[in-house]
Design a protein around this motif. Sequence first.
Motif, PDB file in Angstrom:
ATOM      1  N   UNK A   1       0.819  -1.204   0.000  1.00 17.86           N
ATOM      2  CA  UNK A   1       0.000   0.000   0.000  1.00 17.86           C
ATOM      3  C   UNK A   1       0.859   1.262   0.000  1.00 17.86           C
ATOM      4  N   UNK A   2       1.412   1.619   1.140  1.00 17.03           N
ATOM      5  CA  UNK A   2       2.215   2.825   1.257  1.00 17.03           C
ATOM      6  C   UNK A   2       3.461   2.518   2.072  1.00 17.03           C
ATOM      7  N   UNK A   3       4.514   2.001   1.452  1.00 15.71           N
ATOM      8  CA  UNK A   3       5.668   1.550   2.216  1.00 15.71           C
ATOM      9  C   UNK A   3       6.552   2.669   2.727  1.00 15.71           C
ATOM     10  N   UNK A   4       6.046   3.907   2.776  1.00 16.93           N
ATOM     11  CA  UNK A   4       6.898   5.023   3.161  1.00 16.93           C
ATOM     12  C   UNK A   4       6.906   5.287   4.651  1.00 16.93           C
ATOM     13  N   UNK A   5       6.050   4.640   5.426  1.00 21.18           N
ATOM     14  CA  UNK A   5       6.009   4.951   6.849  1.00 21.18           C
ATOM     15  C   UNK A   5       5.574   3.756   7.652  1.00 21.18           C
ATOM     16  N   UNK A   6       5.743   3.858   8.979  1.00 23.27           N
ATOM     17  CA  UNK A   6       5.409   2.748   9.864  1.00 23.27           C
ATOM     18  C   UNK A   6       4.907   3.299  11.182  1.00 23.27           C
ATOM     19  N   UNK A   7       4.525   2.409  12.106  1.00 25.79           N
ATOM     20  CA  UNK A   7       3.950   2.807  13.381  1.00 25.79           C
ATOM     21  C   UNK A   7       2.703   3.644  13.090  1.00 25.79           C
ATOM     22  N   UNK A   8       1.996   4.018  14.102  1.00 28.10           N
ATOM     23  CA  UNK A   8       0.831   4.857  13.872  1.00 28.10           C
ATOM     24  C   UNK A   8       1.259   6.186  13.270  1.00 28.10           C
TER      25      UNK A   8
ATOM     26  N   UNK B   1       5.979   7.891  21.247  1.00 32.75           N
ATOM     27  CA  UNK B   1       5.798   7.828  22.699  1.00 32.75           C
ATOM     28  C   UNK B   1       4.547   7.053  23.059  1.00 32.75           C
ATOM     29  N   UNK B   2       4.591   6.350  24.173  1.00 35.40           N
ATOM     30  CA  UNK B   2       3.435   5.669  24.748  1.00 35.40           C
ATOM     31  C   UNK B   2       3.477   5.905  26.254  1.00 35.40           C
ATOM     32  N   UNK B   3       2.373   5.610  26.934  1.00 32.91           N
ATOM     33  CA  UNK B   3       2.325   5.835  28.378  1.00 32.91           C
ATOM     34  C   UNK B   3       1.825   4.593  29.101  1.00 32.91           C
ATOM     35  N   UNK B   4       2.179   4.496  30.360  1.00 32.37           N
ATOM     36  CA  UNK B   4       1.813   3.340  31.186  1.00 32.37           C
ATOM     37  C   UNK B   4       0.309   3.216  31.347  1.00 32.37           C
ATOM     38  N   UNK B   5      -0.165   1.965  31.231  1.00 32.77           N
ATOM     39  CA  UNK B   5      -1.573   1.681  31.445  1.00 32.77           C
ATOM     40  C   UNK B   5      -1.760   0.652  32.560  1.00 32.77           C
ATOM     41  N   UNK B   6      -1.090  -0.507  32.469  1.00 32.10           N
ATOM     42  CA  UNK B   6      -1.263  -1.545  33.491  1.00 32.10           C
ATOM     43  C   UNK B   6      -0.081  -2.499  33.449  1.00 32.10           C
ATOM     44  N   UNK B   7       0.160  -3.159  34.590  1.00 25.27           N
ATOM     45  CA  UNK B   7       1.254  -4.113  34.715  1.00 25.27           C
ATOM     46  C   UNK B   7       0.756  -5.324  35.482  1.00 25.27           C
ATOM     47  N   UNK B   8       1.016  -6.519  34.940  1.00 25.56           N
ATOM     48  CA  UNK B   8       0.732  -7.741  35.691  1.00 25.56           C
ATOM     49  C   UNK B   8       1.587  -8.876  35.148  1.00 25.56           C
ATOM     50  N   UNK B   9       1.883  -9.847  35.987  1.00 25.14           N
ATOM     51  CA  UNK B   9       2.586 -11.058  35.588  1.00 25.14           C
ATOM     52  C   UNK B   9       3.578 -10.877  34.478  1.00 25.14           C
ATOM     53  N   UNK B  10       3.203 -11.393  33.290  1.00 25.58           N
ATOM     54  CA  UNK B  10       4.086 -11.346  32.131  1.00 25.58           C
ATOM     55  C   UNK B  10       3.846 -10.146  31.229  1.00 25.58           C
ATOM     56  N   UNK B  11       2.872  -9.280  31.561  1.00 24.40           N
ATOM     57  CA  UNK B  11       2.420  -8.275  30.605  1.00 24.40           C
ATOM     58  C   UNK B  11       2.561  -6.843  31.110  1.00 24.40           C
TER      59      UNK B  11
ATOM     60  N   UNK C   1       0.500  -0.638  27.456  1.00 23.73           N
ATOM     61  CA  UNK C   1       0.880   0.742  27.211  1.00 23.73           C
ATOM     62  C   UNK C   1      -0.191   1.434  26.380  1.00 23.73           C
ATOM     63  N   UNK C   2      -0.551   2.648  26.779  1.00 26.39           N
ATOM     64  CA  UNK C   2      -1.609   3.391  26.100  1.00 26.39           C
ATOM     65  C   UNK C   2      -1.070   4.057  24.840  1.00 26.39           C
ATOM     66  N   UNK C   3      -1.875   3.980  23.751  1.00 27.13           N
ATOM     67  CA  UNK C   3      -1.481   4.541  22.465  1.00 27.13           C
ATOM     68  C   UNK C   3      -2.411   5.674  22.023  1.00 27.13           C
ATOM     69  N   UNK C   4      -3.216   6.213  22.914  1.00 26.18           N
ATOM     70  CA  UNK C   4      -4.255   7.173  22.552  1.00 26.18           C
ATOM     71  C   UNK C   4      -3.670   8.524  22.146  1.00 26.18           C
TER      72      UNK C   4
ATOM     73  N   UNK D   1       1.733   7.765  20.446  1.00 24.02           N
ATOM     74  CA  UNK D   1       1.627   7.065  19.179  1.00 24.02           C
ATOM     75  C   UNK D   1       1.301   5.629  19.513  1.00 24.02           C
ATOM     76  N   UNK D   2       1.815   4.670  18.710  1.00 15.74           N
ATOM     77  CA  UNK D   2       1.534   3.295  19.073  1.00 15.74           C
ATOM     78  C   UNK D   2       2.033   2.294  18.069  1.00 15.74           C
ATOM     79  N   UNK D   3       1.768   1.022  18.364  1.00 12.45           N
ATOM     80  CA  UNK D   3       2.237  -0.088  17.543  1.00 12.45           C
ATOM     81  C   UNK D   3       1.101  -0.644  16.706  1.00 12.45           C
ATOM     82  N   UNK D   4       1.472  -1.351  15.603  1.00 13.08           N
ATOM     83  CA  UNK D   4       0.460  -1.933  14.742  1.00 13.08           C
ATOM     84  C   UNK D   4       1.019  -3.191  14.077  1.00 13.08           C
ATOM     85  N   UNK D   5       0.354  -3.713  13.046  1.00 12.68           N
ATOM     86  CA  UNK D   5       0.751  -4.972  12.421  1.00 12.68           C
ATOM     87  C   UNK D   5       2.161  -4.882  11.851  1.00 12.68           C
ATOM     88  N   UNK D   6       2.988  -5.866  12.187  1.00 14.26           N
ATOM     89  CA  UNK D   6       4.387  -5.860  11.763  1.00 14.26           C
ATOM     90  C   UNK D   6       5.328  -5.354  12.840  1.00 14.26           C
ATOM     91  N   UNK D   7       4.787  -4.762  13.907  1.00 20.49           N
ATOM     92  CA  UNK D   7       5.618  -4.320  15.028  1.00 20.49           C
ATOM     93  C   UNK D   7       5.820  -5.423  16.054  1.00 20.49           C
TER      94      UNK D   7
END
Length: 292
Positions: free
Chosen positions: A23-30, A213-223, A226-229, A235-241
């Motif tokens: 589609x548009x290989x010029x950019x990544x991430x949100x 940048x992302x911000x803390x949302x929750x922490x537990x066990x293995x996870x 992070x908030x992407x709003x 910003x945030x992560x998407x398919x391929x990240x």
Amino acid sequence: MTAVPIRVGAATVAACAIVLSAALPSSAINSYNATPAPERTEVGALVATWDNDDDPATPDRVDWVCSGTMIDADTFLTAAHCTTDWPSNVRFYVSLDQDVQGGLDQAAARHPGDPAAAARAVGVEGTAHNHPGYPGPASDTRDISVVELPAAKVKARWSFSPATLPTAGQLGALGPRGLRDTSFSVAGYGTQEARRGPGGHTHPGGGVRMKAPVTYDALNGAWLRLAMTAPQGNGGACYGDSGGPNFAVLNGTLTLVATTITGDSPCYATNVTYRLDSPGARAFLSPFVKLP
């Protein structure tokens, strides 16, 4: 950037990457609050060649499929769902180039009909080692793997400083207030958030190393969630990240604290990441890298 949902196989990841990179290989991430990351030279893309016809003796497909991070001179950290469920003749390569999609496009033009040559043009071949317990239960899916690379070949092509890993339980020791006050960021080669069109949702972009940048949302066990709003400046992560790094500034040091695994399908709200300070992650990594 977009993470791949938990339990989606790597073959599906590859298919998504192929469709989206066209589609548009010029950019990544949100697209919002994101910038290129040429300085994050330890962050790379996982490239695969595999068979997709009736002749399994030779590969006929090549593409970048996930993201990851060099954690020492010869060890590339990524997600287990990126390196499982492939045809038997899959071969993995790691590229630390800034624009992997552009490199693959150029290599394909120079080496028509030769996916292996295209992969060698952008990356160094390695051997994947998946967590033997993947896929585990939802509380800890053990979605972690490494690709071991020939250090001399990596050094000959790229200059980088391996990412700093966290100490045991370092995130938990911060507590909720400390985590809220911590600066987090995500990096990778993935696509952008969902776009609405006549044919439905698409995820443009991908194949170029970006950060946000992302911000803390929750922490537990293995996870670590992070908030992407966007309204919060994230910003945030998407398919391929998937498999790519989530950094935190801890005691003044940029530290690789988690890897991208999954999130909401439109890539607008939450990045669900696998903690690297947990006992399970550290037990898996200890044979491959010296842990702090």
